[in-house]
Design a protein around this motif. Structure first.
Motif, PDB file in Angstrom:
ATOM      1  N   ARG A  48       0.868  -1.183   0.000  1.00  0.00           N
ATOM      2  CA  ARG A  48       0.000   0.000   0.000  1.00  0.00           C
ATOM      3  C   ARG A  48       0.901   1.228   0.000  1.00  0.00           C
ATOM      4  N   GLN A  49       0.650   2.112  -0.945  1.00  0.00           N
ATOM      5  CA  GLN A  49       1.457   3.316  -1.061  1.00  0.00           C
ATOM      6  C   GLN A  49       0.562   4.509  -1.309  1.00  0.00           C
ATOM      7  N   GLN A  50       1.062   5.684  -0.941  1.00  0.00           N
ATOM      8  CA  GLN A  50       0.362   6.925  -1.242  1.00  0.00           C
ATOM      9  C   GLN A  50       1.156   7.655  -2.317  1.00  0.00           C
ATOM     10  N   VAL A  51       0.433   8.127  -3.323  1.00  0.00           N
ATOM     11  CA  VAL A  51       1.051   8.797  -4.457  1.00  0.00           C
ATOM     12  C   VAL A  51       0.430  10.177  -4.584  1.00  0.00           C
ATOM     13  N   ILE A  52       1.271  11.184  -4.809  1.00  0.00           N
ATOM     14  CA  ILE A  52       0.781  12.542  -5.026  1.00  0.00           C
ATOM     15  C   ILE A  52       0.826  12.814  -6.526  1.00  0.00           C
ATOM     16  N   ASN A  53      -0.337  13.158  -7.105  1.00  0.00           N
ATOM     17  CA  ASN A  53      -0.370  13.410  -8.548  1.00  0.00           C
ATOM     18  C   ASN A  53       0.042  14.850  -8.857  1.00  0.00           C
ATOM     19  N   ASP A  54       0.018  15.217 -10.129  1.00  0.00           N
ATOM     20  CA  ASP A  54       0.448  16.547 -10.567  1.00  0.00           C
ATOM     21  C   ASP A  54      -0.393  17.669  -9.971  1.00  0.00           C
ATOM     22  N   SER A  55      -1.633  17.360  -9.599  1.00  0.00           N
ATOM     23  CA  SER A  55      -2.519  18.371  -9.007  1.00  0.00           C
ATOM     24  C   SER A  55      -2.358  18.471  -7.499  1.00  0.00           C
ATOM     25  N   GLY A  56      -1.496  17.623  -6.929  1.00  0.00           N
ATOM     26  CA  GLY A  56      -1.278  17.643  -5.494  1.00  0.00           C
ATOM     27  C   GLY A  56      -2.228  16.758  -4.702  1.00  0.00           C
ATOM     28  N   LEU A  57      -3.060  15.987  -5.400  1.00  0.00           N
ATOM     29  CA  LEU A  57      -3.991  15.098  -4.723  1.00  0.00           C
ATOM     30  C   LEU A  57      -3.302  13.795  -4.343  1.00  0.00           C
ATOM     31  N   ILE A  58      -3.620  13.294  -3.171  1.00  0.00           N
ATOM     32  CA  ILE A  58      -3.044  12.041  -2.698  1.00  0.00           C
ATOM     33  C   ILE A  58      -3.960  10.889  -3.077  1.00  0.00           C
ATOM     34  N   THR A  59      -3.389   9.886  -3.714  1.00  0.00           N
ATOM     35  CA  THR A  59      -4.117   8.689  -4.090  1.00  0.00           C
ATOM     36  C   THR A  59      -3.487   7.503  -3.387  1.00  0.00           C
ATOM     37  N   LYS A  60      -4.317   6.653  -2.803  1.00  0.00           N
ATOM     38  CA  LYS A  60      -3.811   5.437  -2.181  1.00  0.00           C
ATOM     39  C   LYS A  60      -3.821   4.324  -3.219  1.00  0.00           C
ATOM     40  N   VAL A  61      -2.704   3.610  -3.318  1.00  0.00           N
ATOM     41  CA  VAL A  61      -2.550   2.552  -4.303  1.00  0.00           C
ATOM     42  C   VAL A  61      -2.229   1.251  -3.581  1.00  0.00           C
ATOM     43  N   LYS A  62      -2.933   0.172  -3.957  1.00  0.00           N
ATOM     44  CA  LYS A  62      -2.674  -1.146  -3.383  1.00  0.00           C
ATOM     45  C   LYS A  62      -2.324  -2.091  -4.528  1.00  0.00           C
ATOM     46  N   THR A  63      -1.247  -2.863  -4.350  1.00  0.00           N
ATOM     47  CA  THR A  63      -0.856  -3.816  -5.385  1.00  0.00           C
ATOM     48  C   THR A  63      -0.764  -5.221  -4.811  1.00  0.00           C
ATOM     49  N   LYS A  64      -0.974  -6.200  -5.696  1.00  0.00           N
ATOM     50  CA  LYS A  64      -0.706  -7.606  -5.372  1.00  0.00           C
ATOM     51  C   LYS A  64       0.776  -7.792  -5.661  1.00  0.00           C
ATOM     52  N   ASP A  65       1.498  -8.309  -4.697  1.00  0.00           N
ATOM     53  CA  ASP A  65       2.932  -8.531  -4.849  1.00  0.00           C
ATOM     54  C   ASP A  65       3.242 -10.017  -4.761  1.00  0.00           C
ATOM     55  N   PHE A  66       4.350 -10.394  -5.360  1.00  0.00           N
ATOM     56  CA  PHE A  66       4.865 -11.742  -5.243  1.00  0.00           C
ATOM     57  C   PHE A  66       6.282 -11.652  -4.715  1.00  0.00           C
ATOM     58  N   LEU A  67       6.565 -12.373  -3.636  1.00  0.00           N
ATOM     59  CA  LEU A  67       7.903 -12.426  -3.057  1.00  0.00           C
ATOM     60  C   LEU A  67       8.600 -13.670  -3.605  1.00  0.00           C
ATOM     61  N   ILE A  68       9.699 -13.445  -4.316  1.00  0.00           N
ATOM     62  CA  ILE A  68      10.448 -14.537  -4.935  1.00  0.00           C
ATOM     63  C   ILE A  68      11.931 -14.316  -4.666  1.00  0.00           C
ATOM     64  N   LYS A  69      12.633 -15.387  -4.332  1.00  0.00           N
ATOM     65  CA  LYS A  69      14.065 -15.295  -4.044  1.00  0.00           C
ATOM     66  C   LYS A  69      14.843 -14.868  -5.289  1.00  0.00           C
ATOM     67  N   VAL A  70      15.776 -13.949  -5.101  1.00  0.00           N
ATOM     68  CA  VAL A  70      16.667 -13.502  -6.167  1.00  0.00           C
ATOM     69  C   VAL A  70      17.448 -14.693  -6.732  1.00  0.00           C
ATOM     70  N   PRO A 100       3.084   0.387  -9.507  1.00  0.00           N
ATOM     71  CA  PRO A 100       1.819   0.748  -8.852  1.00  0.00           C
ATOM     72  C   PRO A 100       1.273   2.097  -9.320  1.00  0.00           C
ATOM     73  N   ALA A 101       2.171   2.999  -9.738  1.00  0.00           N
ATOM     74  CA  ALA A 101       1.778   4.330 -10.203  1.00  0.00           C
ATOM     75  C   ALA A 101       2.949   4.938 -10.966  1.00  0.00           C
ATOM     76  N   SER A 102       2.666   5.935 -11.737  1.00  0.00           N
ATOM     77  CA  SER A 102       3.701   6.598 -12.528  1.00  0.00           C
ATOM     78  C   SER A 102       4.844   7.075 -11.626  1.00  0.00           C
ATOM     79  N   GLY A 103       6.056   6.773 -12.031  1.00  0.00           N
ATOM     80  CA  GLY A 103       7.220   7.206 -11.269  1.00  0.00           C
ATOM     81  C   GLY A 103       7.682   6.232 -10.199  1.00  0.00           C
ATOM     82  N   LEU A 104       6.930   5.150  -9.972  1.00  0.00           N
ATOM     83  CA  LEU A 104       7.314   4.166  -8.965  1.00  0.00           C
ATOM     84  C   LEU A 104       7.897   2.929  -9.650  1.00  0.00           C
ATOM     85  N   ASP A 105       8.741   2.213  -8.933  1.00  0.00           N
ATOM     86  CA  ASP A 105       9.353   1.003  -9.467  1.00  0.00           C
ATOM     87  C   ASP A 105       8.358  -0.147  -9.493  1.00  0.00           C
ATOM     88  N   TYR A 106       8.561  -1.087 -10.409  1.00  0.00           N
ATOM     89  CA  TYR A 106       7.675  -2.247 -10.525  1.00  0.00           C
ATOM     90  C   TYR A 106       8.159  -3.415  -9.686  1.00  0.00           C
TER      91      TYR A 106
END
Length: 125
Positions: A48-70, A100-106
């Motif tokens: 779960r992350q909070q992202v601030i868009n270009d207008s300054g609004l905060i959006t909460k983003v939730k992603t399904k993640d998979f944990l896998i050994k390197v 999860p959102a523009s500018g964030l790592d996948y």
């Protein structure tokens, strides 16, 4: 060597035995050797992350993640997760590796020693 140095692999093994599954990782672009997919042990999680868009609004983003050994990626010659690759869970659901959102790592490392990938995804419709 400290007393906690070997704790992370033990905890991951315990977590996998309790909630883990085998997933198929499908490459969006085959590797030079022709590899198109691999099978990995994984644990499903969420971020779960909070992202601030270009207008300054905060959006909460939730992603399904998979944990896998390197080390599992290394064993088949995949350097790291790649955008638009597909993870197929045991139940057949398909998940696309995505930011999860523009500018964030996948993906990110889930631990300090970088032994575990946390791969962010979105469900494929």
């Amino acid at each position: 060597m400290g007393v906690f140095d070997n704790l992370a692999p033990v905890l991951h093994g315990t977590l996998y035995s309790a909630t883990g599954e085998t997933v198929t990782y499908e490459l969006n672009t085959p590797l030079s050797g022709g590899l198109t997919s691999a099978t990995f042990d994984a644990v499903q999680a969420e971020s779960r992350q909070q992202v601030i868009n270009d207008s300054g609004l905060i959006t909460k983003v939730k992603t399904k993640d998979f944990l896998i050994k390197v080390s599992e990626f290394d064993a088949v010659g995949i350097k790291q997760p790649r955008r638009d690759d597909i993870i197929v869970a045991e139940d057949g659901q398909r998940w696309q590796v995505a930011s999860p959102a523009s500018g964030l790592d996948y993906f990110e490392y889930s631990d300090f020693k970088q032994n575990l990938f946390r791969i962010h995804t979105k469900k494929v419709k």
